[in-house]
Design a protein around this motif. Structure first.
Motif, short mmCIF file in Angstrom:
data_model
loop_
_atom_site.label_atom_id
_atom_site.label_comp_id
_atom_site.label_asym_id
_atom_site.label_seq_id
_atom_site.Cartn_x
_atom_site.Cartn_y
_atom_site.Cartn_z
N GLU A 16 0.83 -1.20 0.00
CA GLU A 16 0.00 0.00 0.00
C GLU A 16 0.87 1.26 0.00
O GLU A 16 0.60 2.21 -0.75
CB GLU A 16 -0.92 -0.01 1.22
N GLU A 17 1.91 1.27 0.82
CA GLU A 17 2.81 2.43 0.87
C GLU A 17 3.50 2.64 -0.48
O GLU A 17 3.64 3.78 -0.94
CB GLU A 17 3.85 2.23 1.98
N MET A 18 3.91 1.55 -1.11
CA MET A 18 4.55 1.67 -2.43
C MET A 18 3.61 2.31 -3.44
O MET A 18 4.00 3.23 -4.17
CB MET A 18 5.01 0.31 -2.94
N TYR A 19 2.37 1.86 -3.47
CA TYR A 19 1.41 2.42 -4.43
C TYR A 19 1.07 3.88 -4.10
O TYR A 19 0.93 4.70 -5.01
CB TYR A 19 0.14 1.58 -4.51
N CYS A 20 0.95 4.19 -2.82
CA CYS A 20 0.65 5.57 -2.45
C CYS A 20 1.78 6.51 -2.87
O CYS A 20 1.52 7.61 -3.37
CB CYS A 20 0.40 5.67 -0.94
N ILE A 21 3.01 6.10 -2.65
CA ILE A 21 4.15 6.92 -3.06
C ILE A 21 4.24 6.98 -4.59
O ILE A 21 4.41 8.04 -5.17
CB ILE A 21 5.45 6.40 -2.43
N ARG A 22 4.11 5.83 -5.22
CA ARG A 22 4.23 5.76 -6.68
C ARG A 22 3.23 6.67 -7.38
O ARG A 22 3.53 7.35 -8.34
CB ARG A 22 4.06 4.30 -7.14
N TYR A 23 1.99 6.67 -6.89
CA TYR A 23 0.93 7.41 -7.58
C TYR A 23 0.48 8.67 -6.85
O TYR A 23 -0.63 9.15 -7.06
CB TYR A 23 -0.26 6.48 -7.83
N HIS A 24 1.33 9.24 -5.99
CA HIS A 24 0.93 10.42 -5.25
C HIS A 24 0.67 11.63 -6.15
O HIS A 24 0.02 12.58 -5.73
CB HIS A 24 1.97 10.77 -4.16
N MET A 25 1.13 11.58 -7.37
CA MET A 25 0.90 12.69 -8.30
C MET A 25 -0.48 12.65 -8.95
O MET A 25 -0.88 13.57 -9.65
CB MET A 25 1.97 12.69 -9.40
N GLY A 26 -1.21 11.57 -8.71
CA GLY A 26 -2.56 11.45 -9.27
C GLY A 26 -2.53 11.50 -10.78
O GLY A 26 -1.69 10.86 -11.42
N ALA A 27 -3.42 12.28 -11.35
CA ALA A 27 -3.49 12.39 -12.81
C ALA A 27 -2.47 13.38 -13.37
O ALA A 27 -2.47 13.65 -14.57
CB ALA A 27 -4.90 12.79 -13.23
N PHE A 28 -1.59 13.92 -12.52
CA PHE A 28 -0.53 14.80 -12.99
C PHE A 28 0.67 13.98 -13.46
O PHE A 28 1.82 14.26 -13.13
CB PHE A 28 -0.10 15.78 -11.89
N VAL A 29 0.38 12.94 -14.18
CA VAL A 29 1.37 12.07 -14.79
C VAL A 29 1.02 11.94 -16.26
O VAL A 29 0.01 12.47 -16.71
CB VAL A 29 1.41 10.67 -14.11
N GLU A 30 1.84 11.24 -17.01
CA GLU A 30 1.55 11.04 -18.42
C GLU A 30 0.20 10.35 -18.59
O GLU A 30 -0.17 9.48 -17.79
CB GLU A 30 2.65 10.20 -19.07
N LYS A 31 -0.51 10.73 -19.61
CA LYS A 31 -1.86 10.19 -19.84
C LYS A 31 -1.86 8.66 -19.92
O LYS A 31 -2.81 8.02 -19.48
CB LYS A 31 -2.44 10.79 -21.12
N ASP A 32 -0.80 8.07 -20.44
CA ASP A 32 -0.78 6.60 -20.57
C ASP A 32 -0.66 5.90 -19.21
O ASP A 32 -0.77 4.68 -19.13
CB ASP A 32 0.33 6.14 -21.52
N GLU A 33 -0.47 6.67 -18.12
CA GLU A 33 -0.41 6.09 -16.77
C GLU A 33 -1.75 6.19 -16.03
O GLU A 33 -1.89 5.63 -14.94
CB GLU A 33 0.66 6.79 -15.93
N TRP A 34 -2.72 6.88 -16.60
CA TRP A 34 -3.98 7.12 -15.89
C TRP A 34 -4.70 5.82 -15.51
O TRP A 34 -5.25 5.72 -14.43
CB TRP A 34 -4.90 8.01 -16.70
N ASN A 35 -4.69 4.84 -16.40
CA ASN A 35 -5.36 3.58 -16.08
C ASN A 35 -4.66 2.87 -14.91
O ASN A 35 -5.33 2.26 -14.08
CB ASN A 35 -5.40 2.66 -17.31
N TYR A 36 -3.34 2.95 -14.85
CA TYR A 36 -2.61 2.34 -13.74
C TYR A 36 -2.96 3.04 -12.42
O TYR A 36 -3.15 2.39 -11.39
CB TYR A 36 -1.10 2.40 -13.98
N TYR A 37 -3.01 4.36 -12.49
CA TYR A 37 -3.38 5.14 -11.31
C TYR A 37 -4.78 4.75 -10.83
O TYR A 37 -5.00 4.50 -9.64
CB TYR A 37 -3.31 6.63 -11.63
N THR A 38 -5.72 4.67 -11.75
CA THR A 38 -7.10 4.30 -11.39
C THR A 38 -7.16 2.92 -10.76
O THR A 38 -7.86 2.72 -9.76
CB THR A 38 -8.01 4.36 -12.65
#
Length: 185
Positions: free
Chosen positions: A138-160
């Protein structure tokens, strides 16, 4: 700011860190790594929030405190009780050693270094944090995706998908946005 004032701020930041639960979670080697590698003196960005000496720690402290408060207010459940402290304080470790001062008269006080070995933001922060302590998934995912949708568009599905599996990913992003856009650090 004088050298004496900078030193006083540096000492104050370390004292603030020592007052957090993270001080008892991290090993002495990990805490020394933070000191030796400039966590308490690094800026948080080149031209946006926290673009001053010590801005990274100031930003991380506010994210941590915000995430702790969001946890209390919303009765969030974590896989580890200390997770809001760990995530909040370590979410931007990618920025340690990432910037250098610019030449006198430059528009912004810092610029990116082009000689670093690791790239990325969330990924790099997870890698560096993982050298300091054992992170939960959980900590890894929270840190990895803390930028939310402020990442490249191709990462949005991973974030979701990360938010679906670990809703605290979204709360982590929320805490980062509050610190950045409401508190200004």
């Amino acid at each position: 700011m004088t050298v004496k004032e900078k030193k006083e701020l540096y000492i104050e930041r370390i004292k603030q860190f020592e007052a957090t639960p993270l001080n008892t979670i991290l090993s002495e080697d990990s805490k020394n790594w933070l000191v030796w590698n400039g966590f308490f003196t690094a800026p948080a960005s080149t031209k946006y929030h926290g673009n001053y000496e010590g801005g990274l720690f100031d930003h991380s402290l506010i994210v941590m405190n915000t995430l702790v408060q969001l946890t209390k207010d919303n009765q969030l459940q974590w896989s580890r009780e200390e997770s809001p402290y760990i995530i909040g304080m370590l979410h931007d470790l990618c920025k340690v050693g990432q910037y250098k001062e610019t030449a006198e008269g430059s528009e912004y006080p810092y610029e990116y270094r082009n000689d670093t070995l690791l790239t990325g933001h969330g990924d790099k922060s997870v890698m560096v944090a993982s050298t300091l302590l054992q992170l939960t998934e959980e900590e890894m995912y929270c840190i990895r995706y803390h930028m939310g949708a402020f990442v490249e568009k191709d990462e949005w599905n991973y974030y979701t998908r990360a938010v679906s599996k670990y809703p605290n990913v979204l709360w982590t992003h929320h805490a980062d946005m509050i610190a950045t856009h409401v508190c200004g650090t």
